[in-house]
Write an enzyme that holds these catalytic residues in place. Structure first.
Site, PDB file in Angstrom:
ATOM      1  N   ASP A  93     -24.757  39.611  33.207  1.00 43.19           N
ATOM      2  CA  ASP A  93     -26.544  40.789  33.407  1.00 43.19           C
ATOM      3  C   ASP A  93     -27.438  39.628  33.853  1.00 43.19           C
ATOM      4  OD1 ASP A  93     -28.023  42.737  32.334  1.00 43.19           O
ATOM      5  OD2 ASP A  93     -27.216  41.651  29.669  1.00 43.19           O
ATOM      6  N   ASN A 153     -35.219  37.169  29.630  1.00 40.14           N
ATOM      7  CA  ASN A 153     -33.855  35.860  29.805  1.00 40.14           C
ATOM      8  C   ASN A 153     -33.274  35.261  29.349  1.00 40.14           C
ATOM      9  OD1 ASN A 153     -36.512  35.547  28.466  1.00 40.14           O
ATOM     10  ND2 ASN A 153     -36.864  33.694  28.725  1.00 40.14           N
ATOM     11  N   GLU A 179     -35.791  46.342  31.104  1.00 36.98           N
ATOM     12  CA  GLU A 179     -34.382  47.038  31.994  1.00 36.98           C
ATOM     13  C   GLU A 179     -33.664  46.091  33.295  1.00 36.98           C
ATOM     14  OE1 GLU A 179     -37.548  47.052  31.449  1.00 36.98           O
ATOM     15  OE2 GLU A 179     -38.634  46.979  32.990  1.00 36.98           O
ATOM     16  N   SER A 229     -44.360  39.066  28.574  1.00 30.95           N
ATOM     17  CA  SER A 229     -45.473  38.541  29.280  1.00 30.95           C
ATOM     18  C   SER A 229     -47.314  39.060  28.928  1.00 30.95           C
ATOM     19  CB  SER A 229     -46.109  39.297  30.865  1.00 30.95           C
ATOM     20  OG  SER A 229     -45.771  40.451  30.462  1.00 30.95           O
ATOM     21  N   VAL A 230     -48.094  38.776  28.965  1.00 30.07           N
ATOM     22  CA  VAL A 230     -48.921  38.368  28.596  1.00 30.07           C
ATOM     23  C   VAL A 230     -49.928  40.118  28.198  1.00 30.07           C
ATOM     24  CG1 VAL A 230     -51.367  37.966  27.862  1.00 30.07           C
ATOM     25  CG2 VAL A 230     -49.595  36.252  27.672  1.00 30.07           C
ATOM     26  N   THR A 232     -48.623  42.843  28.695  1.00 28.79           N
ATOM     27  CA  THR A 232     -47.733  43.886  28.309  1.00 28.79           C
ATOM     28  C   THR A 232     -48.064  43.584  27.051  1.00 28.79           C
ATOM     29  OG1 THR A 232     -45.604  44.076  29.947  1.00 28.79           O
ATOM     30  CG2 THR A 232     -45.033  45.208  27.826  1.00 28.79           C
ATOM     31  N   GLU A 250     -44.527  37.577  21.110  1.00 31.87           N
ATOM     32  CA  GLU A 250     -43.985  36.394  21.627  1.00 31.87           C
ATOM     33  C   GLU A 250     -43.598  36.798  23.227  1.00 31.87           C
ATOM     34  OE1 GLU A 250     -42.929  33.971  20.648  1.00 31.87           O
ATOM     35  OE2 GLU A 250     -42.248  34.653  18.969  1.00 31.87           O
ATOM     36  N   GLY A 252     -46.138  35.168  27.007  1.00 31.84           N
ATOM     37  CA  GLY A 252     -45.947  34.444  28.154  1.00 31.84           C
ATOM     38  C   GLY A 252     -46.264  33.165  27.497  1.00 31.84           C
ATOM     39  N   CYS A 284     -39.647  30.757  27.974  1.00 33.58           N
ATOM     40  CA  CYS A 284     -41.096  30.962  27.983  1.00 33.58           C
ATOM     41  C   CYS A 284     -42.211  29.904  27.927  1.00 33.58           C
ATOM     42  CB  CYS A 284     -41.068  31.804  26.986  1.00 33.58           C
ATOM     43  SG  CYS A 284     -40.714  31.615  25.485  1.00 33.58           S
ATOM     44  N   GLU A 381     -48.779  31.318  35.047  1.00 33.96           N
ATOM     45  CA  GLU A 381     -47.697  31.427  34.231  1.00 33.96           C
ATOM     46  C   GLU A 381     -46.693  31.332  35.417  1.00 33.96           C
ATOM     47  OE1 GLU A 381     -45.389  34.175  31.483  1.00 33.96           O
ATOM     48  OE2 GLU A 381     -44.083  32.515  30.605  1.00 33.96           O
ATOM     49  N   GLY A 454     -49.150  34.442  21.572  1.00 40.49           N
ATOM     50  CA  GLY A 454     -48.488  35.137  20.550  1.00 40.49           C
ATOM     51  C   GLY A 454     -49.578  35.547  19.643  1.00 40.49           C
ATOM     52  N   GLU A 458     -41.047  34.175  15.140  1.00 37.86           N
ATOM     53  CA  GLU A 458     -39.876  34.296  14.938  1.00 37.86           C
ATOM     54  C   GLU A 458     -39.036  33.112  13.873  1.00 37.86           C
ATOM     55  OE1 GLU A 458     -39.056  35.545  18.594  1.00 37.86           O
ATOM     56  OE2 GLU A 458     -38.719  37.679  17.757  1.00 37.86           O
TER      57      GLU A 458
HETATM   58  P1  NAD Z   1     -42.332  42.575  31.381  1.00 40.94           P
HETATM   59  O1  NAD Z   1     -43.846  41.997  29.700  1.00 40.94           O
HETATM   60  O2  NAD Z   1     -43.233  42.746  32.323  1.00 40.94           O
HETATM   61  O3  NAD Z   1     -41.728  43.032  30.024  1.00 40.94           O
HETATM   62  C1  NAD Z   1     -41.046  42.668  28.509  1.00 40.94           C
HETATM   63  C2  NAD Z   1     -40.463  43.747  28.607  1.00 40.94           C
HETATM   64  O4  NAD Z   1     -42.125  44.909  28.126  1.00 40.94           O
HETATM   65  C3  NAD Z   1     -39.183  44.976  29.087  1.00 40.94           C
HETATM   66  O5  NAD Z   1     -38.511  45.351  28.057  1.00 40.94           O
HETATM   67  C4  NAD Z   1     -40.593  45.756  29.365  1.00 40.94           C
HETATM   68  O6  NAD Z   1     -39.477  47.575  29.954  1.00 40.94           O
HETATM   69  C5  NAD Z   1     -41.137  46.637  28.276  1.00 40.94           C
HETATM   70  N1  NAD Z   1     -42.647  47.642  28.487  1.00 40.94           N
HETATM   71  C6  NAD Z   1     -43.608  46.774  29.662  1.00 40.94           C
HETATM   72  N2  NAD Z   1     -44.488  47.604  29.189  1.00 40.94           N
HETATM   73  C7  NAD Z   1     -44.189  48.135  28.111  1.00 40.94           C
HETATM   74  C8  NAD Z   1     -45.597  49.540  27.630  1.00 40.94           C
HETATM   75  N3  NAD Z   1     -46.152  49.202  27.857  1.00 40.94           N
HETATM   76  N4  NAD Z   1     -45.503  49.283  25.943  1.00 40.94           N
HETATM   77  C9  NAD Z   1     -43.727  48.474  25.404  1.00 40.94           C
HETATM   78  N5  NAD Z   1     -43.405  48.683  26.156  1.00 40.94           N
HETATM   79  C10 NAD Z   1     -43.058  47.922  27.445  1.00 40.94           C
HETATM   80  O7  NAD Z   1     -41.660  40.755  30.619  1.00 40.94           O
HETATM   81  P2  NAD Z   1     -40.438  40.335  31.366  1.00 40.94           P
HETATM   82  O8  NAD Z   1     -40.682  40.568  32.723  1.00 40.94           O
HETATM   83  O9  NAD Z   1     -38.878  41.413  30.974  1.00 40.94           O
HETATM   84  O10 NAD Z   1     -40.234  38.888  31.174  1.00 40.94           O
HETATM   85  C11 NAD Z   1     -40.692  37.879  31.445  1.00 40.94           C
HETATM   86  C12 NAD Z   1     -42.087  37.697  30.401  1.00 40.94           C
HETATM   87  O11 NAD Z   1     -41.367  37.303  29.278  1.00 40.94           O
HETATM   88  C13 NAD Z   1     -42.836  36.086  30.658  1.00 40.94           C
HETATM   89  O12 NAD Z   1     -44.322  36.083  30.543  1.00 40.94           O
HETATM   90  C14 NAD Z   1     -42.424  35.150  29.428  1.00 40.94           C
HETATM   91  O13 NAD Z   1     -43.144  34.256  29.085  1.00 40.94           O
HETATM   92  C15 NAD Z   1     -42.031  35.891  28.320  1.00 40.94           C
HETATM   93  N6  NAD Z   1     -40.935  35.654  27.575  1.00 40.94           N
HETATM   94  C16 NAD Z   1     -41.775  34.852  25.951  1.00 40.94           C
HETATM   95  C17 NAD Z   1     -40.533  34.713  25.137  1.00 40.94           C
HETATM   96  C18 NAD Z   1     -41.272  34.184  23.873  1.00 40.94           C
HETATM   97  O14 NAD Z   1     -40.623  34.194  22.991  1.00 40.94           O
HETATM   98  N7  NAD Z   1     -42.970  34.285  23.536  1.00 40.94           N
HETATM   99  C19 NAD Z   1     -38.890  34.835  25.316  1.00 40.94           C
HETATM  100  C20 NAD Z   1     -39.366  35.218  26.708  1.00 40.94           C
HETATM  101  C21 NAD Z   1     -39.935  35.393  27.530  1.00 40.94           C
END
Ligand code: NAD
Length: 484
Positions: A93, A153, A179, A229-230, A232, A250, A252, A284, A381, A454, A458
């Site tokens: 994956d 991740n 996805e 991410s921030v 989102t 949770e 970025g 993250c 980030e 955040g 958790e």
């Molecule tokens: P992303 O924000 O692109 O997507 C995260 C999730 O949100 C995905 O499942 C996506 O489909 C969903 N999403 C997107 N738009 C949405 C909307 N409008 N409404 C509802 N859901 C929506 O993040 P990513 O690229 O998958 O992951 C990387 C980011 O995640 C980095 O910024 C990283 O720092 C952060 N992260 C944070 C932690 C933590 O615990 N703080 C852990 C892992 C990753």
């Protein structure tokens, strides 16, 4: 691939498919090969998932905490028994090396199931004595249907870090994985059913952001926990606010890792390596701004590059490999863009910096030195294997610079001066801090960020408060006094 989930969604205790949904191709990052085709949830699938969760939740909440905990602990045992198969799936994956997934993914998911399974039987309200024999008691209640939305991740870990405390408190969860990495959460759902969870308590639906958004806005949903991410996070938090829903965010980071000249250099280099290159830098809480005190800068860089020369990059299924590909071609290109910006803005490239000449989405672990606070690579980030090394002279100076960011997820310090270590940590504007180590996240400890990184925490006992609420009951033992 053996052991692969058999359909896109898992609802009401069974796999469900609806090929009318937008296709989601699952790509093995080490080769670029399509290993599965799933489908994004259609409105009918979302409806099925929410209806099933809503129907199942009340009976689940009515079970004793000990009974719920038993299911979670059984699920933890099954996950541990199948750790190798689950790790192989996780590696397909995400592309993360099997060497990592064997010890950090299903195992940490199992830890969460075991920990919250253990807590479930002891979740209570309290008794508050008042004057004249009156008293108040509080009842800890489940929130209802909770939505979990994951990043790519740590797909198994995120599915469990959200699911385990939610279920322990008597909630039902509808979980939408990223996805990019949709497979592992389906296995978590399957295992929970096998462990005795009632149907509908943990449903998984696939999809892009629009599916996440549809779940967040549904009036049946009481709480949303997002890892992402921030940008989102901002959207999801705002959508949840419309319905006055509980949230955990949770997000970025761009965390500082400060190395003082009295630190054990070998340990500091180890911390910087763990905090930048584990999971090919896709963590993250990574300490991507490494501030090194001037006197030891060159010694630090020398040891760092010597140690990086020993990294074993290659086939993630080879257990000797400790550095795998990026999760996707898109993420690899984003990171390559940052590497170019680093060079263009004048940072000194001391290690790596290139894509590997082989199939798959491989980047070299990359280190820039002489990075300044205003450079793009020090501000944004990157979410890839790019470490920025910055120099500093005094503690006051480095603290101001370390905190000069909108993020506040994590922060670390390496020093052998006891009082300085605690003073520095007290001054960090970050939710998760480290002294003489970096990036450990045991389930017993709260994990999460402040500032833009955040809301809520958790893991640990604190997560219980984010998945339950208190009902206050005032009990009078006296006549009611009314003014007229
Ligand atoms: P992303 O924000 O692109 O997507 C995260 C999730 O949100 C995905 O499942 C996506 O489909 C969903 N999403 C997107 N738009 C949405 C909307 N409008 N409404 C509802 N859901 C929506 O993040 P990513 O690229 O998958 O992951 C990387 C980011 O995640 C980095 O910024 C990283 O720092 C952060 N992260 C944070 C932690 C933590 O615990 N703080 C852990 C892992 C990753």
């Amino acid at each position: 691939m053996k052991f692969q989930p058999t359909a896109s969604h898992f609802i009401d205790g069974a796999y469900v498919e609806d090929t009318a949904g937008t296709p989601i191709d699952v790509i093995y990052p080490a080769t670029g090969e399509v290993i599965a085709r799933l489908h994004s949830a259609t409105p009918q699938i979302i409806e099925q998932a929410l209806t099933s969760a809503k129907r199942a939740q009340k009976a689940w909440a009515a079970m004793t905490g000990t009974e719920r905990g038993r299911v979670l602990r059984r699920a933890a045992d099954i996950m541990r028994e199948r750790n190798r198969e689950l790790s192989i799936l996780e590696t397909h994956d995400t592309g993360k090396p099997l060497q990592e997934t064997l010890v950090a993914d299903a195992t940490s998911g199992a830890d969460a199931l075991e920990y919250f399974g253990g807590l479930a039987g002891s979740l209570t309200g309290e008794h508050i004595p008042l004057g004249g024999g009156d008293f108040v008691y509080t009842i800890r209640e489940a929130l209802g249907v909770c939505v979990g939305i994951g990043a790519w991740n740590y797909p198994t870990q995120i599915a469990c870090w959200k699911g385990a405390p939610a279920l322990a408190c008597g909630n039902a969860m509808v979980f939408k994985p990223s996805e990019t990495t949709p497979l592992s959460a389906l296995k978590v759902a399957e295992i929970l059913i096998e462990a005795g969870a009632p149907k509908g308590i943990y449903n998984v639906v696939q999809g892009y952001g629009d599916v996440g958004a549809a779940l967040v806005t549904d009036p049946r949903v009481a709480k949303v926990s997002l890892t992402g991410s921030v940008p989102t996070g901002r959207k999801v938090y705002a959508a949840a606010a419309e319905g006055m829903k509980h949230v955990t965010m949770e997000l970025g980071g761009k965390s500082p890792l400060i190395v003082f000249d009295d630190a054990d250099i070998e340990n500091a280099v180890s911390g910087a390596i763990l905090g930048n290159f584990y999971s090919s830098g896709q963590v993250c809480s990574n300490g991507t701004r490494v501030f090194v005190q001037k006197g030891i800068k060159e010694a630090f860089l020398t040891r760092l590059t010597e140690r990086l020369a020993k990294v074993k990059i290659g086939d993630p299924m080879d257990e000797a490999v400790n550095f795998g590909p990026m999760v996707s071609e898109a993420q690899m290109n984003i990171v390559l863009g940052y590497i170019e910006k680093g060079k263009a803005e004048g940072a000194r490239l001391v290690h790596g910096g290139a894509r590997l000449d082989r199939e798959g989405f491989y980047l070299e672990p990359t280190v820039f030195a002489d990075v300044t606070d205003d450079m793009t690579i020090a501000r944004e980030e990157i979410f890839g294997p790019v470490m920025s090394v910055l120099d500093f002279e005094t503690e006051d100076e480095v603290m101001a610079r370390a905190n000069a960011t909108e993020f506040g997820l994590a922060a670390g310090v390496f020093t052998n001066d006891l009082t300085r270590a605690h003073r520095v940590v007290a001054g960090f504007e970050a939710g998760t801090c480290y002294i003489n180590t970096y990036n450990l996240a045991p389930v017993e400890a709260p994990f999460g960020g402040s500032k833009m990184s955040g809301v809520g925490r958790e893991n640990s006992k604190l997560a219980i408060n984010h998945f339950s609420e208190m009902k206050t009951v005032y009990v009078s033992m006296n006549d009611v006094e009314a003014p007229y």
